[in-house]
Write an enzyme that holds these catalytic residues in place. Sequence first.
Site, PDB file in Angstrom:
ATOM      1  CB  SER A 100      -0.252  -1.111   2.820  1.00  9.36           C
ATOM      2  OG  SER A 100       0.204   0.144   3.279  1.00  9.36           O
ATOM      3  CG  ASP A 169      -3.445   3.554   4.841  1.00  8.61           C
ATOM      4  OD1 ASP A 169      -2.786   4.269   4.066  1.00  8.61           O
ATOM      5  OD2 ASP A 169      -2.940   2.614   5.472  1.00  8.61           O
TER       6      ASP A 169
END
Length: 302
Positions: A100, A169
């Site tokens: 990410s 996350d």
Amino acid sequence: MFSYRHAFHAGNHADVLKHAIFVHILRHLNLKPAPYWVMDTHAGAGVYDLTSDWAVKNGEFADGLDRLLDGEPVPSLIEDYLDEVQRCNADGIANIYPGSPWLALHALRERDRLRLFEQHPSEADVLRRNLRSQGRKAQRQVAVYEADGFEGIKAILPPPTRRGVVLIDPSYEDKTDYRRTLLTVREALKRFATGCYAVWYPLVQRREPQELGRSLERLGCGDWLHATLTVCKPAADGHGLHGSGMFVINPPWTLHAQLQQTLPWLRDKLALDERAAWTLTGSQDTAAPAGPAHTKRNARLP
């Protein structure tokens, strides 16, 4: 506390779901000229070598990313995601996987900023080293905090731009991560109610994932989407990841239609047995679940 390394799981089915949605959010933010911030509470190393010993040990990318690389037509959500993987692999072979932070870094424009939290000392060091390889522009636009992202995110909200996305996350190896995720989202919304929040969680044989999803839906946070992808039945021994979920608050208005098209395709493409399935629900009650479907390492990008 520091046992988890995402390199063991890079490019797996959970990454496909999480990062395809994340890429869509980033591209939507870029549609308007106003600058934005990307904030990642658990950044990891940023980018991963799928030929490394850690990645090859489990080879989870074989049942994730690799299944998308057979040259067949893909939904536009997946096409955009694969474009970003291609960006990291000039030779056309998918050996480098962008996490990410890398997806966000490559989306940033001149006035956009990226804020990364990584508490693991070794991972934070690798992340900084990887970022140095990206040149001065990355150094100017990105800040890395070797800190607890659950706590650290509070100090930088709201961003000065009043536009942005927060990705949450954690590994959830510590069961308290489920509660901390919920509390972090609740507190963050008080500071930055108009921000986009993308929360990933694993589907494992615990009650906590289901409770987290239900609790997020009950937050009263306005517009939201909740997507899950299951690739197989739970393991008999209770271990392992049989799917994952993404809960997005203040999602792009285009995301629902994209997921309606993409989730059935991903279910069929990534299914490992007859229990593969997907669900899509939202605050507007316009989504509907779909049932199970049946479904080699080909690392060449289409």
